[in-house]
Design a protein around this motif. Sequence first.
Motif, mmCIF file in Angstrom:
data_model
loop_
_atom_site.group_PDB
_atom_site.id
_atom_site.type_symbol
_atom_site.label_atom_id
_atom_site.label_comp_id
_atom_site.label_asym_id
_atom_site.label_seq_id
_atom_site.Cartn_x
_atom_site.Cartn_y
_atom_site.Cartn_z
ATOM 1 N N ASN A 35 1.341 15.557 16.545
ATOM 2 C CA ASN A 35 2.180 15.407 15.722
ATOM 3 C C ASN A 35 2.446 13.837 15.442
ATOM 4 O O ASN A 35 2.133 12.921 16.157
ATOM 5 C CB ASN A 35 3.543 15.776 16.357
ATOM 6 N N SER A 36 3.116 13.495 14.237
ATOM 7 C CA SER A 36 3.450 12.168 14.050
ATOM 8 C C SER A 36 2.583 11.150 14.416
ATOM 9 O O SER A 36 2.705 10.357 15.143
ATOM 10 C CB SER A 36 4.752 11.724 14.781
ATOM 11 N N LEU A 37 1.374 11.290 13.671
ATOM 12 C CA LEU A 37 0.138 10.689 13.979
ATOM 13 C C LEU A 37 0.322 8.922 13.855
ATOM 14 O O LEU A 37 1.213 8.622 13.119
ATOM 15 C CB LEU A 37 -1.019 11.064 13.127
ATOM 16 N N GLY B 145 2.280 9.435 10.433
ATOM 17 C CA GLY B 145 3.462 10.417 10.363
ATOM 18 C C GLY B 145 2.854 11.810 10.234
ATOM 19 O O GLY B 145 3.932 12.583 10.491
ATOM 20 N N ASN B 146 1.771 11.865 9.795
ATOM 21 C CA ASN B 146 1.271 13.261 9.637
ATOM 22 C C ASN B 146 1.271 14.068 10.854
ATOM 23 O O ASN B 146 0.814 13.628 12.016
ATOM 24 C CB ASN B 146 0.141 13.511 8.788
ATOM 25 N N LEU C 5 -11.488 10.968 14.243
ATOM 26 C CA LEU C 5 -9.749 11.011 13.483
ATOM 27 C C LEU C 5 -9.610 9.648 13.368
ATOM 28 O O LEU C 5 -9.490 8.604 13.819
ATOM 29 C CB LEU C 5 -8.849 11.359 14.496
ATOM 30 N N THR C 6 -9.099 9.363 11.881
ATOM 31 C CA THR C 6 -8.801 8.079 11.432
ATOM 32 C C THR C 6 -7.475 8.101 10.594
ATOM 33 O O THR C 6 -7.358 9.014 9.837
ATOM 34 C CB THR C 6 -9.855 7.409 10.070
ATOM 35 N N VAL C 7 -6.488 7.323 11.449
ATOM 36 C CA VAL C 7 -5.131 7.248 11.021
ATOM 37 C C VAL C 7 -4.904 6.183 9.984
ATOM 38 O O VAL C 7 -5.076 4.859 10.694
ATOM 39 C CB VAL C 7 -4.027 7.414 11.888
ATOM 40 N N LEU C 8 -4.627 6.370 8.640
ATOM 41 C CA LEU C 8 -4.481 5.115 8.037
ATOM 42 C C LEU C 8 -2.655 4.630 7.642
ATOM 43 O O LEU C 8 -1.777 5.662 8.121
ATOM 44 C CB LEU C 8 -4.824 5.418 6.546
#
Lengths: 113, 113
Positions: free
Chosen positions: B79-81, B16-17, B110-113
Amino acid sequence: QQQVKQSPQSLIVQKGGISIINCAYENTAFDYFPWYQQFPGKGPALLIAIRPDVSEKKEGRFTISFNKSAKQFSLHIMDSQPGDSATYFCAAKKTGTASKLTFGTGTRLQVTL
Amino acid sequence: DTAVSQTPKYLVTQMGNDKSIKCEQNLGHDTMYWYKQDSKKFLKIMFSYNNKELIINETVPNRFSPKSPDKAHLNLHINSLELGDSAVYFCASSQDARSDTQYFGPGTRLTVL
């Protein structure tokens, strides 16, 4: 659809041996065929490239063989060394503005002592 | 004296970031690219800019927006990862839009948690 097919996915070769990676393409408009080498944690770097007007290109221990009628090309690494251990990508592109590189799926090469 | 540089090298963030990755090249090239390398190491082009003008725009969610303030810089804003955005993103450059050889940066994981 995968326009450039690469095999094998992984390869283990003894030091001093020959490493062979194969690629096949579908789009006959492609006229530039590079190989990129990628070490862990690094970006891909151009290793060697060929155009369809020649059937073979050699640079040091690295050779590209190109078969236009079969729409195939391959990378041969002679006298493979542990320092050659990396992921290798074939790619294809057609000459022209805004033409993109289409990559194969990569081959992870490990050269053992 | 790095040719193509990217910052940051690692980026860990929550779903979401919004985040940005920066790319700069000091080769004097006119054309820059963004690639995504997924967990299976597959490399796919996302965008290309030539002299600050968008020339390649692959099928990428509009949450991804490239920005080129000048021809030496190409930034990627996301946006909105989402979880599926986790990958290594590579910036690359070439002399111009017709050039075959592309020079890659070191990548941003890039790691999205």
